[in-house]
Design a protein around this motif. Structure first.
Motif, PDB file in Angstrom:
ATOM      1  N   PHE A  20       6.594  -3.936   8.633  1.00 19.23           N
ATOM      2  CA  PHE A  20       5.871  -2.753   8.169  1.00 19.23           C
ATOM      3  C   PHE A  20       4.391  -2.830   8.539  1.00 19.23           C
ATOM      4  O   PHE A  20       3.789  -1.830   8.963  1.00 19.23           O
ATOM      5  CB  PHE A  20       6.015  -2.588   6.653  1.00 19.23           C
ATOM      6  CG  PHE A  20       5.062  -1.571   6.084  1.00 19.23           C
ATOM      7  CD1 PHE A  20       5.247  -0.230   6.331  1.00 19.23           C
ATOM      8  CD2 PHE A  20       3.956  -1.973   5.335  1.00 19.23           C
ATOM      9  CE1 PHE A  20       4.342   0.718   5.837  1.00 19.23           C
ATOM     10  CE2 PHE A  20       3.064  -1.044   4.841  1.00 19.23           C
ATOM     11  CZ  PHE A  20       3.263   0.310   5.086  1.00 19.23           C
ATOM     12  N   GLU A  21       3.793  -4.010   8.400  1.00 14.66           N
ATOM     13  CA  GLU A  21       2.380  -4.148   8.738  1.00 14.66           C
ATOM     14  C   GLU A  21       2.118  -3.864  10.219  1.00 14.66           C
ATOM     15  O   GLU A  21       1.038  -3.403  10.582  1.00 14.66           O
ATOM     16  CB  GLU A  21       1.892  -5.553   8.378  1.00 14.66           C
ATOM     17  CG  GLU A  21       1.774  -5.792   6.876  1.00 14.66           C
ATOM     18  CD  GLU A  21       1.181  -7.145   6.542  1.00 14.66           C
ATOM     19  OE1 GLU A  21       0.254  -7.191   5.688  1.00 14.66           O
ATOM     20  OE2 GLU A  21       1.616  -8.156   7.140  1.00 14.66           O
TER      21      GLU A  21
ATOM     22  N   PRO B 298       5.862   7.684   9.335  1.00 10.04           N
ATOM     23  CA  PRO B 298       4.833   6.807   8.763  1.00 10.04           C
ATOM     24  C   PRO B 298       4.819   6.868   7.241  1.00 10.04           C
ATOM     25  O   PRO B 298       5.092   7.909   6.643  1.00 10.04           O
ATOM     26  CB  PRO B 298       3.544   7.379   9.350  1.00 10.04           C
ATOM     27  CG  PRO B 298       3.836   8.838   9.532  1.00 10.04           C
ATOM     28  CD  PRO B 298       5.294   8.922   9.908  1.00 10.04           C
ATOM     29  N   ALA B 299       4.488   5.735   6.628  1.00 16.60           N
ATOM     30  CA  ALA B 299       4.412   5.682   5.165  1.00 16.60           C
ATOM     31  C   ALA B 299       3.049   6.102   4.643  1.00 16.60           C
ATOM     32  O   ALA B 299       2.906   6.446   3.474  1.00 16.60           O
ATOM     33  CB  ALA B 299       4.724   4.272   4.674  1.00 16.60           C
ATOM     34  N   GLY B 300       2.049   6.084   5.520  1.00 11.13           N
ATOM     35  CA  GLY B 300       0.677   6.343   5.090  1.00 11.13           C
ATOM     36  C   GLY B 300       0.456   7.720   4.512  1.00 11.13           C
ATOM     37  O   GLY B 300      -0.511   7.934   3.772  1.00 11.13           O
ATOM     38  N   GLU B 301       1.350   8.665   4.831  1.00 14.95           N
ATOM     39  CA  GLU B 301       1.189  10.011   4.295  1.00 14.95           C
ATOM     40  C   GLU B 301       1.603  10.084   2.832  1.00 14.95           C
ATOM     41  O   GLU B 301       1.305  11.055   2.140  1.00 14.95           O
ATOM     42  CB  GLU B 301       2.019  10.999   5.122  1.00 14.95           C
ATOM     43  CG  GLU B 301       1.550  11.105   6.569  1.00 14.95           C
ATOM     44  CD  GLU B 301       2.424  12.049   7.380  1.00 14.95           C
ATOM     45  OE1 GLU B 301       3.344  12.650   6.782  1.00 14.95           O
ATOM     46  OE2 GLU B 301       2.182  12.176   8.595  1.00 14.95           O
ATOM     47  N   VAL B 302       2.312   9.062   2.348  1.00  9.91           N
ATOM     48  CA  VAL B 302       2.778   9.049   0.965  1.00  9.91           C
ATOM     49  C   VAL B 302       1.915   8.144   0.089  1.00  9.91           C
ATOM     50  O   VAL B 302       1.546   8.511  -1.034  1.00  9.91           O
ATOM     51  CB  VAL B 302       4.252   8.583   0.902  1.00  9.91           C
ATOM     52  CG1 VAL B 302       4.739   8.501  -0.549  1.00  9.91           C
ATOM     53  CG2 VAL B 302       5.146   9.521   1.706  1.00  9.91           C
ATOM     54  N   VAL B 303       1.591   6.947   0.593  1.00  9.43           N
ATOM     55  CA  VAL B 303       0.831   5.976  -0.197  1.00  9.43           C
ATOM     56  C   VAL B 303       0.025   5.096   0.745  1.00  9.43           C
ATOM     57  O   VAL B 303       0.461   4.804   1.864  1.00  9.43           O
ATOM     58  CB  VAL B 303       1.795   5.135  -1.069  1.00  9.43           C
ATOM     59  CG1 VAL B 303       2.795   4.385  -0.221  1.00  9.43           C
ATOM     60  CG2 VAL B 303       1.053   4.191  -1.977  1.00  9.43           C
TER      61      VAL B 303
ATOM     62  N   THR C 299      -1.916   1.711   2.258  1.00 17.37           N
ATOM     63  CA  THR C 299      -1.450   0.342   2.446  1.00 17.37           C
ATOM     64  C   THR C 299      -2.008  -0.615   1.403  1.00 17.37           C
ATOM     65  O   THR C 299      -1.326  -1.558   0.981  1.00 17.37           O
ATOM     66  CB  THR C 299      -1.820  -0.143   3.855  1.00 17.37           C
ATOM     67  OG1 THR C 299      -1.241   0.742   4.820  1.00 17.37           O
ATOM     68  CG2 THR C 299      -1.295  -1.547   4.114  1.00 17.37           C
ATOM     69  N   ALA C 300      -3.219  -0.398   0.973  1.00 15.06           N
ATOM     70  CA  ALA C 300      -3.824  -1.298  -0.014  1.00 15.06           C
ATOM     71  C   ALA C 300      -3.022  -1.282  -1.318  1.00 15.06           C
ATOM     72  O   ALA C 300      -2.750  -2.340  -1.910  1.00 15.06           O
ATOM     73  CB  ALA C 300      -5.268  -0.897  -0.282  1.00 15.06           C
ATOM     74  N   ARG C 301      -2.627  -0.105  -1.761  1.00 15.38           N
ATOM     75  CA  ARG C 301      -1.828  -0.028  -2.982  1.00 15.38           C
ATOM     76  C   ARG C 301      -0.463  -0.666  -2.763  1.00 15.38           C
ATOM     77  O   ARG C 301       0.054  -1.378  -3.634  1.00 15.38           O
ATOM     78  CB  ARG C 301      -1.665   1.426  -3.416  1.00 15.38           C
ATOM     79  CG  ARG C 301      -0.835   1.564  -4.691  1.00 15.38           C
ATOM     80  CD  ARG C 301      -0.695   2.999  -5.138  1.00 15.38           C
ATOM     81  NE  ARG C 301       0.162   3.101  -6.308  1.00 15.38           N
ATOM     82  CZ  ARG C 301       0.557   4.256  -6.842  1.00 15.38           C
ATOM     83  NH1 ARG C 301       0.158   5.407  -6.303  1.00 15.38           N
ATOM     84  NH2 ARG C 301       1.334   4.269  -7.904  1.00 15.38           N
ATOM     85  N   LEU C 302       0.109  -0.435  -1.585  1.00 16.38           N
ATOM     86  CA  LEU C 302       1.399  -1.039  -1.279  1.00 16.38           C
ATOM     87  C   LEU C 302       1.330  -2.554  -1.335  1.00 16.38           C
ATOM     88  O   LEU C 302       2.216  -3.206  -1.887  1.00 16.38           O
ATOM     89  CB  LEU C 302       1.870  -0.596   0.109  1.00 16.38           C
ATOM     90  CG  LEU C 302       2.371   0.839   0.233  1.00 16.38           C
ATOM     91  CD1 LEU C 302       2.582   1.189   1.700  1.00 16.38           C
ATOM     92  CD2 LEU C 302       3.668   1.013  -0.546  1.00 16.38           C
ATOM     93  N   ARG C 303       0.286  -3.122  -0.755  1.00 13.92           N
ATOM     94  CA  ARG C 303       0.149  -4.579  -0.725  1.00 13.92           C
ATOM     95  C   ARG C 303       0.086  -5.135  -2.148  1.00 13.92           C
ATOM     96  O   ARG C 303       0.734  -6.143  -2.468  1.00 13.92           O
ATOM     97  CB  ARG C 303      -1.084  -4.976   0.082  1.00 13.92           C
ATOM     98  CG  ARG C 303      -1.241  -6.485   0.262  1.00 13.92           C
ATOM     99  CD  ARG C 303      -2.383  -6.832   1.200  1.00 13.92           C
ATOM    100  NE  ARG C 303      -2.089  -6.415   2.575  1.00 13.92           N
ATOM    101  CZ  ARG C 303      -2.664  -5.395   3.193  1.00 13.92           C
ATOM    102  NH1 ARG C 303      -3.572  -4.646   2.538  1.00 13.92           N
ATOM    103  NH2 ARG C 303      -2.357  -5.097   4.432  1.00 13.92           N
TER     104      ARG C 303
END
Length: 274
Positions: free
Chosen positions: A156-157, A215-220, A222-226
């Motif tokens: 994912f990264e 892409p996942a960035g449109e939903v949440v 990356t910092a919160r995901l991590r």
């Protein structure tokens, strides 16, 4: 799934999981050696298929005894990829002995295949394997889910895509659930309903349904995901430390007996026509 479920009932379950209208029974009939079972794994089992997801068939076959006692190395694992009715199909099947060895190595992936409710083909031997499954669960299955999550998070990264992110979240929640209640649950929407999980998971599932590699960035971000993934890893560690599951599987002798009987007598009566 009830062992008395008819072929029509199984087909209804497959359609409800988002499987395309492909004749999967024909796929079973095409195999060189009899299948002990065939189930659907992958995104359809995990509860986040896309419109263009391929069909991941997994199972076990039964080689004849002659294939195992001569000089030639047996073909214990068979992999096939092809298109049927414009649907991408992927079939991986292990000989029953190899499948049993994988089960004893605390491999959560093959346990999920064995216990998948998305059944394409089943036999008496399949039912016996399912009955042994509770004695195959161990505390060390947490290592499988932890390692799988780490691999998918790294992917994912690199890509930022929804698919490896959902796999990361799914396997961590599956591992936590298994350690806590001693039951295997690979279906992400069900896990979200039974465990504390990030609130955005349903949005990720909906986004992936529309675009397999979106892409996942449109939903949440990356910092919160991590932060959330690190917290799930910590929960998995704590759940493993507190689990009542044993350190080692207890069904080795029963698996041995089942393999011998199946090899000598065949996989048993197929249940697809009941």
């Amino acid at each position: 799934m009830s062992e008395h479920l008819t072929a029509a009932g199984r087909d209804a379950v497959l359609r409800a999981a988002g499987l395309p209208a492909v004749d999967l029974a024909a796929v079973v009939a095409e195999q060189d050696d009899p299948l002990v079972f065939a189930t659907v794994s992958g995104a359809h089992l995990y509860g986040f298929p896309s419109r263009d997801s391929d069909v991941d068939l997994r199972g076990a076959h039964l080689l004849p005894a002659a294939a195992l006692v001569g000089l030639h190395e047996p073909e214990e694992t068979r992999t096939r990829m092809w298109d049927r009715d414009r649907v991408e199909m992927d079939l991986v099947s292990h000989d029953l002995r190899k499948f049993a060895r994988l089960l004893l190595r605390r491999n959560g992936y093959v346990l999920e295949q064995l216990l998948s409710p998305l059944v394409v083909h089943t036999t008496d031997v399949h039912k016996e394997l399912i009955a042994l499954a509770p004695d195959l669960l161990t505390a060390h299955h947490a290592h499988h889910y932890r390692g799988f999550a780490t691999t998918q998070w790294r992917l994912f990264e690199k890509t930022g895509e929804l698919k490896p992110l959902l796999y990361t979240l799914r396997v961590l929640l599956t591992g936590i659930h298994l350690m806590a209640v001693g039951r295997l649950q690979p279906h992400l929407p069900t896990l979200v309903g039974e465990l504390a999980a990030p609130a955005y998971v349903p949005e990720l599932i909906a986004a992936k349904e529309a675009a397999e590699h979106g892409p996942a960035g449109e939903v949440v971000d990356t910092a919160r995901l991590r932060t959330d993934v690190e917290a799930l890893h910590a929960r998995l560690d704590a759940a493993q430390a507190a689990t009542a599951l044993p350190d080692a599987p207890g069904a080795r002798d029963a698996l041995h007996d089942l393999i011998v009987r199946a090899r000598l007598a065949g996989p048993g009566t197929p249940s697809a026509e009941r």
